[in-house]
Write a protein that holds these residues in place. Structure first.
Motif, PDB file in Angstrom:
ATOM      1  N   PHE A  31       0.861  -1.146  -0.026  1.00 21.63           N
ATOM      2  CA  PHE A  31       0.019   0.029  -0.053  1.00 21.63           C
ATOM      3  C   PHE A  31       0.731   1.198  -0.063  1.00 21.63           C
ATOM      4  O   PHE A  31       1.951   1.292   0.529  1.00 21.63           O
ATOM      5  CB  PHE A  31      -1.017  -0.097   1.076  1.00 21.63           C
ATOM      6  CG  PHE A  31      -2.006  -0.898   1.279  1.00 21.63           C
ATOM      7  CD1 PHE A  31      -3.400  -0.545   0.629  1.00 21.63           C
ATOM      8  CD2 PHE A  31      -1.828  -2.276   1.585  1.00 21.63           C
ATOM      9  CE1 PHE A  31      -4.373  -1.589   0.618  1.00 21.63           C
ATOM     10  CE2 PHE A  31      -2.949  -3.160   1.462  1.00 21.63           C
ATOM     11  CZ  PHE A  31      -4.082  -3.038   1.109  1.00 21.63           C
ATOM     12  N   CYS A  32       0.680   2.175  -0.606  1.00 17.24           N
ATOM     13  CA  CYS A  32       1.318   3.406  -0.858  1.00 17.24           C
ATOM     14  C   CYS A  32       0.619   4.278   0.410  1.00 17.24           C
ATOM     15  O   CYS A  32      -0.586   4.461   0.692  1.00 17.24           O
ATOM     16  CB  CYS A  32       0.788   4.391  -2.033  1.00 17.24           C
ATOM     17  SG  CYS A  32       1.674   5.843  -1.867  1.00 17.24           S
ATOM     18  N   VAL A  33       1.591   4.733   1.120  1.00 16.74           N
ATOM     19  CA  VAL A  33       1.285   5.694   2.628  1.00 16.74           C
ATOM     20  C   VAL A  33       1.772   7.186   2.134  1.00 16.74           C
ATOM     21  O   VAL A  33       2.975   7.100   2.197  1.00 16.74           O
ATOM     22  CB  VAL A  33       1.837   5.031   4.096  1.00 16.74           C
ATOM     23  CG1 VAL A  33       1.337   5.742   5.073  1.00 16.74           C
ATOM     24  CG2 VAL A  33       1.218   3.532   3.829  1.00 16.74           C
ATOM     25  N   ILE A  34       0.969   7.911   2.780  1.00 13.29           N
ATOM     26  CA  ILE A  34       1.728   9.442   2.711  1.00 13.29           C
ATOM     27  C   ILE A  34       1.757   9.880   4.124  1.00 13.29           C
ATOM     28  O   ILE A  34       0.620   9.948   4.761  1.00 13.29           O
ATOM     29  CB  ILE A  34       0.536  10.376   1.873  1.00 13.29           C
ATOM     30  CG1 ILE A  34       0.776  10.030   0.531  1.00 13.29           C
ATOM     31  CG2 ILE A  34       0.874  11.935   2.030  1.00 13.29           C
ATOM     32  CD1 ILE A  34       0.125  10.818  -0.585  1.00 13.29           C
ATOM     33  N   GLY A  35       2.786  10.405   4.405  1.00 12.84           N
ATOM     34  CA  GLY A  35       2.911  10.973   5.936  1.00 12.84           C
ATOM     35  C   GLY A  35       2.677  12.435   5.921  1.00 12.84           C
ATOM     36  O   GLY A  35       2.394  13.141   4.998  1.00 12.84           O
ATOM     37  N   SER A  36       3.342  13.036   6.881  1.00 10.12           N
ATOM     38  CA  SER A  36       3.230  14.458   7.024  1.00 10.12           C
ATOM     39  C   SER A  36       4.269  15.022   7.821  1.00 10.12           C
ATOM     40  O   SER A  36       5.275  14.276   8.141  1.00 10.12           O
ATOM     41  CB  SER A  36       1.884  15.042   7.566  1.00 10.12           C
ATOM     42  OG  SER A  36       2.004  14.437   8.942  1.00 10.12           O
ATOM     43  N   PRO A  37       4.663  16.196   7.833  1.00 10.14           N
ATOM     44  CA  PRO A  37       5.636  16.668   8.727  1.00 10.14           C
ATOM     45  C   PRO A  37       5.570  16.646  10.329  1.00 10.14           C
ATOM     46  O   PRO A  37       6.649  17.201  11.114  1.00 10.14           O
ATOM     47  CB  PRO A  37       5.968  18.277   8.294  1.00 10.14           C
ATOM     48  CG  PRO A  37       4.539  18.603   8.027  1.00 10.14           C
ATOM     49  CD  PRO A  37       3.859  17.345   7.134  1.00 10.14           C
ATOM     50  N   VAL A  38       4.415  16.238  10.646  1.00 10.49           N
ATOM     51  CA  VAL A  38       3.999  16.116  12.025  1.00 10.49           C
ATOM     52  C   VAL A  38       3.978  14.812  12.411  1.00 10.49           C
ATOM     53  O   VAL A  38       3.323  13.842  11.809  1.00 10.49           O
ATOM     54  CB  VAL A  38       2.852  16.918  12.500  1.00 10.49           C
ATOM     55  CG1 VAL A  38       2.433  16.660  13.941  1.00 10.49           C
ATOM     56  CG2 VAL A  38       2.935  18.443  12.043  1.00 10.49           C
ATOM     57  N   THR A  39       4.422  14.458  13.648  1.00 12.32           N
ATOM     58  CA  THR A  39       4.239  13.036  14.187  1.00 12.32           C
ATOM     59  C   THR A  39       3.285  13.083  15.188  1.00 12.32           C
ATOM     60  O   THR A  39       2.766  13.946  15.758  1.00 12.32           O
ATOM     61  CB  THR A  39       5.632  12.554  15.045  1.00 12.32           C
ATOM     62  OG1 THR A  39       5.940  13.471  15.965  1.00 12.32           O
ATOM     63  CG2 THR A  39       6.910  12.510  13.883  1.00 12.32           C
ATOM     64  N   SER A  40       2.619  11.836  15.468  1.00 11.22           N
ATOM     65  CA  SER A  40       1.327  11.550  16.364  1.00 11.22           C
ATOM     66  C   SER A  40       1.992  10.032  17.259  1.00 11.22           C
ATOM     67  O   SER A  40       2.616   9.563  16.867  1.00 11.22           O
ATOM     68  CB  SER A  40       0.209  11.389  15.810  1.00 11.22           C
ATOM     69  OG  SER A  40       0.234  10.412  14.958  1.00 11.22           O
ATOM     70  N   HIS A  41       1.217  10.193  18.415  1.00  5.94           N
ATOM     71  CA  HIS A  41       1.757   9.190  19.483  1.00  5.94           C
ATOM     72  C   HIS A  41       0.604   8.505  20.099  1.00  5.94           C
ATOM     73  O   HIS A  41      -0.539   9.220  20.130  1.00  5.94           O
ATOM     74  CB  HIS A  41       2.931   9.584  20.429  1.00  5.94           C
ATOM     75  CG  HIS A  41       3.911  10.413  19.822  1.00  5.94           C
ATOM     76  ND1 HIS A  41       5.097   9.898  19.367  1.00  5.94           N
ATOM     77  CD2 HIS A  41       3.965  11.581  19.488  1.00  5.94           C
ATOM     78  CE1 HIS A  41       5.985  10.947  18.824  1.00  5.94           C
ATOM     79  NE2 HIS A  41       5.156  12.251  18.859  1.00  5.94           N
ATOM     80  N   LEU A  42       0.659   7.327  20.679  1.00 13.49           N
ATOM     81  CA  LEU A  42      -0.367   6.978  21.656  1.00 13.49           C
ATOM     82  C   LEU A  42       0.216   7.243  23.153  1.00 13.49           C
ATOM     83  O   LEU A  42       1.180   7.245  23.494  1.00 13.49           O
ATOM     84  CB  LEU A  42      -0.412   5.248  21.576  1.00 13.49           C
ATOM     85  CG  LEU A  42      -0.975   4.579  20.435  1.00 13.49           C
ATOM     86  CD1 LEU A  42      -1.062   3.109  20.560  1.00 13.49           C
ATOM     87  CD2 LEU A  42      -2.520   5.224  20.243  1.00 13.49           C
ATOM     88  N   PRO A  43      -0.793   7.700  23.872  1.00  8.11           N
ATOM     89  CA  PRO A  43      -0.427   8.000  25.435  1.00  8.11           C
ATOM     90  C   PRO A  43      -0.430   6.756  25.884  1.00  8.11           C
ATOM     91  O   PRO A  43      -0.477   5.634  25.441  1.00  8.11           O
ATOM     92  CB  PRO A  43      -1.654   8.733  25.792  1.00  8.11           C
ATOM     93  CG  PRO A  43      -2.768   8.452  24.694  1.00  8.11           C
ATOM     94  CD  PRO A  43      -2.052   8.086  23.668  1.00  8.11           C
ATOM     95  N   ASP A  44      -0.141   6.758  27.329  1.00 10.44           N
ATOM     96  CA  ASP A  44       0.018   5.600  28.150  1.00 10.44           C
ATOM     97  C   ASP A  44      -1.465   4.765  28.066  1.00 10.44           C
ATOM     98  O   ASP A  44      -2.481   5.364  27.679  1.00 10.44           O
ATOM     99  CB  ASP A  44       0.134   5.869  29.526  1.00 10.44           C
ATOM    100  CG  ASP A  44      -0.850   6.738  30.208  1.00 10.44           C
ATOM    101  OD1 ASP A  44      -1.620   6.105  30.947  1.00 10.44           O
ATOM    102  OD2 ASP A  44      -0.956   7.821  30.151  1.00 10.44           O
ATOM    103  N   GLU A  45      -1.291   3.509  28.330  1.00 10.35           N
ATOM    104  CA  GLU A  45      -2.300   2.530  28.256  1.00 10.35           C
ATOM    105  C   GLU A  45      -3.659   3.000  29.267  1.00 10.35           C
ATOM    106  O   GLU A  45      -4.700   2.878  28.724  1.00 10.35           O
ATOM    107  CB  GLU A  45      -1.950   1.210  28.603  1.00 10.35           C
ATOM    108  CG  GLU A  45      -1.053   0.541  27.364  1.00 10.35           C
ATOM    109  CD  GLU A  45      -0.829  -0.921  27.496  1.00 10.35           C
ATOM    110  OE1 GLU A  45      -1.564  -1.486  28.390  1.00 10.35           O
ATOM    111  OE2 GLU A  45      -0.025  -1.477  26.926  1.00 10.35           O
ATOM    112  N   GLY A  46      -3.183   3.591  30.279  1.00  9.80           N
ATOM    113  CA  GLY A  46      -4.401   3.962  31.424  1.00  9.80           C
ATOM    114  C   GLY A  46      -5.335   4.795  30.555  1.00  9.80           C
ATOM    115  O   GLY A  46      -6.386   4.777  30.809  1.00  9.80           O
TER     116      GLY A  46
END
Length: 249
Positions: free
Chosen positions: A193-208
């Motif tokens: 699959f072709c994926v397009i990203g961006s200049p910004v990153t994102s994350h998952l917070p803690d599981e709680g």
């Protein structure tokens, strides 16, 4: 993003993520619409596609031969198990690229089933009318239509082939700070699959925090969060290249 948020900080992060994510999606869509003519399969395959003008015979023949090999190696394997051959001229119902959500599953302690996570800063490229979510549902459906599955496989492989064939497109989008990559996704076997990203990153917070949020909302989905600090610290690739060139003199 391994840290604990209080509920107020979480609400603020969600609002910031939605604003930034929407703006990035709008920008990426604008770029893709502008560059869409560079990845039109009709110009590559010519008479091998229904309704397409006649192209360069040798080049079109070579392109179709490569695509046929890609299709056979991918479509014949799990989870598709398609045995249909490509009929010439091949019918392409849509050649307009569109962005679909980049999703993946994560398993969390205390949950009986995986959580579906969406990225606000990355997207899967497909053709209009061929939603990735619908593709995933067709694959999992034991009573699926073979013809419909065939159409989805052909259109996603066609898009991959056209984009992969145009390296200049990737360099151009990289220069615009929306890099292109190719990935395999869960549930789709070896299909690229072709994926397009961006200049910004994102994350998952803690599981709680994730567990609290999904319990309150009563759903099985979660969107990665954008950190304001990451936006503030965005790098300028062109500036960095110029500064390195100057320093090397």
């Amino acid at each position: 993003m391994e840290r604990t948020f209080d509920i107020e900080s979480f609400i603020k992060a969600r609002k910031q993520t939605r604003v930034v994510g929407d703006l990035l999606h709008e920008q990426a869509t604008d770029y893709l619409d502008t560059l869409g003519l560079l990845i039109r399969p009709q110009t590559i395959f010519g008479e091998y596609l229904q309704g397409a003008p006649r192209g360069s015979g040798r080049e079109a023949q070579h392109a179709f031969k490569e695509f046929k090999s890609l299709f056979e190696n991918t479509a014949g394997a799990a989870p598709f198990r398609l045995i249909q051959e490509l009929d010439v001229p091949l019918e392409i119902l849509s050649s307009t690229p569109q962005l679909y959500p980049y999703e993946y599953d994560v398993s969390l302690a205390g949950r009986n089933k995986p959580l579906r996570v969406t990225s606000p800063v990355r997207w899967i490229v497909g053709f209009k009318g061929f939603e990735l979510q619908q593709f995933r549902q067709i694959i999992k459906d034991p009573n699926r239509s073979t013809a419909e599955l065939f159409r989805f496989v052909v259109h996603y492989l066609m898009l991959f082939y056209c984009i992969n064939r145009a390296p200049g497109l990737g360099r151009l989008l990289l220069g615009l700070r929306f890099p292109v990559s190719f990935e395999k996704l869960t549930d789709f076997g070896d299909m690229p699959f072709c994926v397009i990203g961006s200049p910004v990153t994102s994350h998952l917070p803690d599981e709680g925090l994730i567990l609290r949020s999904t319990e309150i909302a009563g759903n099985n989905t979660f969107e990665e969060l954008i950190d304001e600090a990451d936006v503030a610290e965005m790098e300028d690739a062109v500036k960095e290249r110029l500064m390195k060139a100057i320093a090397a003199i």
